[in-house]
Design a protein around this motif. Structure first.
Motif, PDB file in Angstrom:
ATOM      1  N   ARG A 146       0.868  -1.099   0.043  1.00  0.00           N
ATOM      2  CA  ARG A 146       0.043   0.036   0.003  1.00  0.00           C
ATOM      3  C   ARG A 146       0.998   1.134   0.102  1.00  0.00           C
ATOM      4  NH1 ARG A 146      -4.804  -0.560   4.059  1.00  0.00           N
ATOM      5  NH2 ARG A 146      -5.470   1.150   2.816  1.00  0.00           N
ATOM      6  N   ILE A 147       0.568   2.053  -0.957  1.00  0.00           N
ATOM      7  CA  ILE A 147       1.345   3.328  -1.003  1.00  0.00           C
ATOM      8  C   ILE A 147       0.539   4.347  -0.810  1.00  0.00           C
ATOM      9  CG2 ILE A 147       2.865   4.735  -2.841  1.00  0.00           C
ATOM     10  CD1 ILE A 147       3.850   1.544  -2.252  1.00  0.00           C
ATOM     11  N   GLY A 148       1.040   5.361   0.071  1.00  0.00           N
ATOM     12  CA  GLY A 148       0.030   6.505   0.208  1.00  0.00           C
ATOM     13  C   GLY A 148       0.922   7.658  -0.697  1.00  0.00           C
ATOM     14  N   ILE A 149       0.011   8.298  -1.192  1.00  0.00           N
ATOM     15  CA  ILE A 149       0.369   9.267  -2.138  1.00  0.00           C
ATOM     16  C   ILE A 149      -0.389  10.793  -2.156  1.00  0.00           C
ATOM     17  CG2 ILE A 149      -1.010   8.552  -4.084  1.00  0.00           C
ATOM     18  CD1 ILE A 149       1.282   9.029  -5.912  1.00  0.00           C
ATOM     19  N   GLU A 150       0.166  11.934  -2.175  1.00  0.00           N
ATOM     20  CA  GLU A 150      -0.575  13.074  -2.102  1.00  0.00           C
ATOM     21  C   GLU A 150      -1.520  13.322  -3.560  1.00  0.00           C
ATOM     22  OE1 GLU A 150       2.278  16.397  -1.512  1.00  0.00           O
ATOM     23  OE2 GLU A 150       2.321  15.651   0.851  1.00  0.00           O
ATOM     24  N   GLN A 151      -2.415  14.086  -3.213  1.00  0.00           N
ATOM     25  CA  GLN A 151      -3.416  14.290  -4.391  1.00  0.00           C
ATOM     26  C   GLN A 151      -2.822  14.868  -5.628  1.00  0.00           C
ATOM     27  OE1 GLN A 151      -6.160  16.590  -2.220  1.00  0.00           O
ATOM     28  NE2 GLN A 151      -7.826  15.522  -3.349  1.00  0.00           N
ATOM     29  N   ASN A 152      -1.837  15.719  -5.451  1.00  0.00           N
ATOM     30  CA  ASN A 152      -1.162  16.431  -6.625  1.00  0.00           C
ATOM     31  C   ASN A 152      -0.183  15.796  -7.447  1.00  0.00           C
ATOM     32  OD1 ASN A 152       0.413  16.744  -4.427  1.00  0.00           O
ATOM     33  ND2 ASN A 152       1.183  18.943  -5.026  1.00  0.00           N
ATOM     34  N   LEU A 153       0.101  14.557  -7.251  1.00  0.00           N
ATOM     35  CA  LEU A 153       0.958  13.766  -7.896  1.00  0.00           C
ATOM     36  C   LEU A 153       0.621  12.660  -8.859  1.00  0.00           C
ATOM     37  CD1 LEU A 153       3.258  13.071  -4.951  1.00  0.00           C
ATOM     38  CD2 LEU A 153       3.537  14.534  -6.665  1.00  0.00           C
ATOM     39  N   SER A 154      -0.479  13.200  -9.847  1.00  0.00           N
ATOM     40  CA  SER A 154      -1.110  12.355 -10.607  1.00  0.00           C
ATOM     41  C   SER A 154      -0.331  11.464 -11.628  1.00  0.00           C
ATOM     42  CB  SER A 154      -2.376  13.121 -11.456  1.00  0.00           C
ATOM     43  OG  SER A 154      -1.493  14.065 -12.362  1.00  0.00           O
ATOM     44  N   ASP A 155       0.772  12.094 -12.317  1.00  0.00           N
ATOM     45  CA  ASP A 155       1.834  11.359 -12.923  1.00  0.00           C
ATOM     46  C   ASP A 155       2.212  10.053 -12.322  1.00  0.00           C
ATOM     47  OD1 ASP A 155       3.072  13.074 -11.405  1.00  0.00           O
ATOM     48  OD2 ASP A 155       4.718  13.333 -13.094  1.00  0.00           O
ATOM     49  N   ILE A 156       2.696  10.351 -10.986  1.00  0.00           N
ATOM     50  CA  ILE A 156       3.438   9.371 -10.241  1.00  0.00           C
ATOM     51  C   ILE A 156       2.188   8.247  -9.778  1.00  0.00           C
ATOM     52  CG2 ILE A 156       4.557   8.843  -8.222  1.00  0.00           C
ATOM     53  CD1 ILE A 156       5.748  11.372  -8.525  1.00  0.00           C
ATOM     54  N   ARG A 157       1.031   8.704  -9.605  1.00  0.00           N
ATOM     55  CA  ARG A 157       0.124   7.800  -9.358  1.00  0.00           C
ATOM     56  C   ARG A 157      -0.371   6.785 -10.428  1.00  0.00           C
ATOM     57  NH1 ARG A 157      -4.168   8.835  -5.706  1.00  0.00           N
ATOM     58  NH2 ARG A 157      -3.818  10.935  -5.820  1.00  0.00           N
TER      59      ARG A 157
END
Length: 80
Positions: free
Chosen positions: A3-14
């Motif tokens: 499970r990877i937590g990711i900030e909202q503004n990182l759409s390309d990385i998401r």
């Protein structure tokens, strides 16, 4: 599955992490990091969410200035 937590503004990385099969958790508050194996932050608003002070076993990856591929490589390195 990790499970990877990711900030909202990182759409390309998401998108890149999703393609690699990771389960992604959108981090909206500090508690969201607690259930993650690794967290990816933008680094733009360093420690605004309190992630740096959170007591978590998860690795924190600062994505500032890195490409999606570089971040994916760092995530994979943390789990190997």
């Amino acid at each position: 599955m990790k499970r990877i937590g990711i900030e909202q503004n990182l759409s390309d990385i998401r998108s890149a992490l999703q393609q690699k099969g990771y389960e992604l958790i959108e981090m909206k508050k500090q508690e969201d990091a607690a259930s993650c194996d690794c967290c990816v932050i933008s680094g733009q608003d360093r420690n605004v969410m309190g992630i740096m002070d959170a007591e978590t076993k998860a690795s924190v990856i600062d994505a500032h200035g890195k490409t999606a591929d570089e971040v994916c490589q760092e995530v994979e390195a943390r789990f190997s």
